[in-house]
Design an enzyme around this catalytic site. Structure first.
Site, mmCIF file in Angstrom:
data_model
loop_
_atom_site.group_PDB
_atom_site.id
_atom_site.type_symbol
_atom_site.label_atom_id
_atom_site.label_comp_id
_atom_site.label_asym_id
_atom_site.label_seq_id
_atom_site.Cartn_x
_atom_site.Cartn_y
_atom_site.Cartn_z
ATOM 1 N N GLU A 165 -0.987 1.744 -5.269
ATOM 2 C CA GLU A 165 -0.612 3.169 -5.226
ATOM 3 C C GLU A 165 -1.770 4.044 -5.679
ATOM 4 O O GLU A 165 -1.657 5.262 -5.692
ATOM 5 C CB GLU A 165 0.667 3.327 -6.071
ATOM 6 C CG GLU A 165 1.290 4.685 -6.118
ATOM 7 C CD GLU A 165 0.687 5.562 -7.198
ATOM 8 O OE1 GLU A 165 0.917 6.776 -7.146
ATOM 9 O OE2 GLU A 165 -0.030 5.042 -8.089
ATOM 10 N N TRP A 166 -2.876 3.417 -6.052
ATOM 11 C CA TRP A 166 -4.149 4.071 -6.419
ATOM 12 C C TRP A 166 -4.101 4.808 -7.753
ATOM 13 O O TRP A 166 -5.024 5.555 -8.084
ATOM 14 C CB TRP A 166 -4.623 5.016 -5.303
ATOM 15 C CG TRP A 166 -4.495 4.440 -3.940
ATOM 16 C CD1 TRP A 166 -4.972 3.233 -3.537
ATOM 17 C CD2 TRP A 166 -3.831 5.010 -2.807
ATOM 18 N NE1 TRP A 166 -4.654 3.016 -2.218
ATOM 19 C CE2 TRP A 166 -3.957 4.096 -1.755
ATOM 20 C CE3 TRP A 166 -3.164 6.216 -2.584
ATOM 21 C CZ2 TRP A 166 -3.425 4.327 -0.493
ATOM 22 C CZ3 TRP A 166 -2.634 6.463 -1.326
ATOM 23 C CH2 TRP A 166 -2.756 5.529 -0.293
ATOM 24 N N GLY A 167 -3.014 4.646 -8.507
ATOM 25 C CA GLY A 167 -2.988 5.215 -9.857
ATOM 26 C C GLY A 167 -2.519 6.649 -9.951
ATOM 27 O O GLY A 167 -2.453 7.214 -11.041
ATOM 28 N N ASP B 270 -10.315 3.522 -3.143
ATOM 29 C CA ASP B 270 -11.064 2.317 -2.759
ATOM 30 C C ASP B 270 -12.465 2.278 -3.360
ATOM 31 O O ASP B 270 -13.142 3.292 -3.498
ATOM 32 C CB ASP B 270 -11.149 2.232 -1.236
ATOM 33 C CG ASP B 270 -9.785 1.952 -0.632
ATOM 34 O OD1 ASP B 270 -8.818 1.776 -1.393
ATOM 35 O OD2 ASP B 270 -9.691 1.918 0.605
ATOM 36 N N ASP C 286 0.828 -1.210 0.000
ATOM 37 C CA ASP C 286 0.000 0.000 0.000
ATOM 38 C C ASP C 286 0.864 1.264 0.000
ATOM 39 O O ASP C 286 2.100 1.195 0.091
ATOM 40 C CB ASP C 286 -0.923 -0.055 1.229
ATOM 41 C CG ASP C 286 -2.299 0.537 0.955
ATOM 42 O OD1 ASP C 286 -2.429 1.329 0.011
ATOM 43 O OD2 ASP C 286 -3.228 0.210 1.722
HETATM 44 C C1 GLA Z 1 -6.012 1.406 1.495
HETATM 45 C C2 GLA Z 1 -6.187 0.393 0.369
HETATM 46 C C3 GLA Z 1 -7.295 -0.570 0.726
HETATM 47 C C4 GLA Z 1 -6.955 -1.275 2.036
HETATM 48 C C5 GLA Z 1 -6.726 -0.265 3.147
HETATM 49 C C6 GLA Z 1 -6.185 -0.901 4.416
HETATM 50 O O1 GLA Z 1 -7.143 2.210 1.622
HETATM 51 O O2 GLA Z 1 -6.468 1.054 -0.836
HETATM 52 O O3 GLA Z 1 -7.491 -1.512 -0.313
HETATM 53 O O4 GLA Z 1 -5.817 -2.069 1.856
HETATM 54 O O5 GLA Z 1 -5.777 0.735 2.733
HETATM 55 O O6 GLA Z 1 -5.967 0.010 5.434
#
Ligand code: GLA
Length: 396
Positions: A177-179, A199, A144
């Site tokens: 890394e969410w992009g 998310d 993450d």
């Molecule tokens: C981030 C990630 C999620 C999850 C949470 C855990 O938000 O994007 O998928 O792993 O952390 O805290």
């Protein structure tokens, strides 16, 4: 100036094991339903349900514990310590149990000082943590990006990738890394899949605003990134996030969500409480035809071909000159679809595939009705419910 410009497009490289994810990884992850409420009984039960409810037969392989498995502090030697209340038998015994079913075991860490839930991150401990994970028999690491102020994504993911490689154990690296830093441009050098979004939220098309961040409904993630499908392929997948099938949407929306993840060649990581899943969600997540489309060896992510009014047509080239085509009804009411194949010549905008339905004829198989539905000589007609989807498999 020129130097700065060069530096920003510099792509780092690393050694990694090849062939760990020739097709999109399939599995289950604890986060969407259980958040920090994880423990060894849950994981063992999930492994049992993989066997009981046909998930193993359907191709699901990885059982992944997300955040919150560790104690808040490392031990005096700097090692991560599993929470002994949640995991009294330790992680190795749990991984052994998962392996005893022929399955693979995944765990979670973070590139920064702390995980998103505030547990110790791997920054500065990458080699030590990678060795520990390998010694436990970890097969998949989700890594993450919380609490990474001042860190550079490529460098951080290279560091953990190198550390994993050095253990000598093949371990999939899921880049989370969410992009933000365009991981589709560099992620394949370090890992096998990369999140493209924040998310997921349990809704078809909403945004859940938490102030400093937003969770995104299914369609928001689908449309989040333009032009990234050309970067996806075997061992390098755009990850549209863990799924929300079975978590509260309508059956039609669950079906549409699952179908889109299959069409988009996304990793298929279930995120529901499969111990108590209803029959409908079991049938959705184990549909052998939808999964075969997802797992097609070409590994080509679908593209949006056209909208017909509020019905979206998505197209995925498959091996052996076959195609998957789906019709997604975005409306809150049913639509009567009529699709005259003869009118359509489809060119993949990024890969060298095309089909002229005026010339080539195909047989049609309806993936959700699980039956043959004629051929492309005649217009295809179907009533599609609100937010529902029709997925067709075309072969000669
Ligand atoms: C981030 C990630 C999620 C999850 C949470 C855990 O938000 O994007 O998928 O792993 O952390 O805290």
């Amino acid at each position: 100036m020129i130097l700065v410009a060069l530096a920003t497009i510099l792509v780092l490289n690393a050694q990694k094991y090849e062939g760990l994810a020739d097709t999109p990884p399939m599995g289950w992850n604890s986060w969407n339903t259980f958040h920090c409420d994880v423990n060894e009984k849950l994981i063992r039960d999930v492994a049992d349900v993989f066997e009981r409810d046909g998930y193993i037969d359907a191709g699901y392989e990885y059982i992944i514990i997300d955040d919150c498995w560790a104690l808040r502090e490392r031990d005096e030697n700097g090692n991560l310590v599993p929470d002994t209340v949640k995991f009294p038998s330790g992680i190795k015994a749990l991984a052994d149990y998962v392996h005893s079913k022929g399955l693979k075991f995944g765990i979670y860490s973070d590139a920064g000082t702390k995980t998103c839930a505030g547990y110790p991150g791997s920054k500065g401990f990458e080699i030590q943590d990678a060795k520990l994970f390998a010694s436990w028999g970890v097969d998949y690491l989700k890594y993450d990006w919380c609490n990474t102020e001042g860190q550079k994504p490529q460098e951080a993911y290279k560091t953990i990738s190198d550390a994993l490689f050095a253990t000598g154990r093949p371990i999939i690296l899921g880049i989370c890394e969410w992009g933000t830093a365009a991981p589709w441009l560099w992620g394949k050098n370090f890992g096998q899949l990369w999140r493209i979004s924040g998310d997921i939220a349990t809704c078809f098309d909403c945004i859940v605003d938490h102030g400093s961040y937003k969770d995104l409904g299914v369609m928001k993630i689908v449309y989040m990134r333009e032009g990234i499908r050309k970067y996806a392929g075997p061992n390098s997948w755009n990850d549209f996030d863990m799924m929300e099938v079975g978590n509260g949407m309508t059956a039609a929306e669950d079906r549409a969500h699952f179908s889109l993840w299959c069409m988009l060649a996304s990793p298929l990581i279930m995120g529901n409480d499969i111990r108590n899943a209803n029959q409908e969600s079991i049938e959705i997540q184990t549909n052998e035809y939808a999964i075969a489309i997802n797992q097609d060896p070409l590994g080509i992510q679908a593209f949006k071909y056209i909208n017909i009014d509020s019905t979206e047509v998505w197209v995925k080239p498959l091996e052996n000159d076959e195609w998957a085509i789906c019709f997604l009804n975005r409306k809150n009411e049913p639509v009567n679809l009529e699709f005259d194949w003869n009118m359509h010549k489809i060119n993949d905008p990024d890969f060298n595939y095309s089909v002229n339905f005026g010339v080539e004829k195909f047989k049609l198989f309806d993936v959700w009705d699980k039956r043959k539905v004629g051929n492309t000589k005649k217009p295809f007609k179907k009533r599609i419910g609100a937010h529902d989807i029709c997925v067709l498999w075309l072969n000669k």
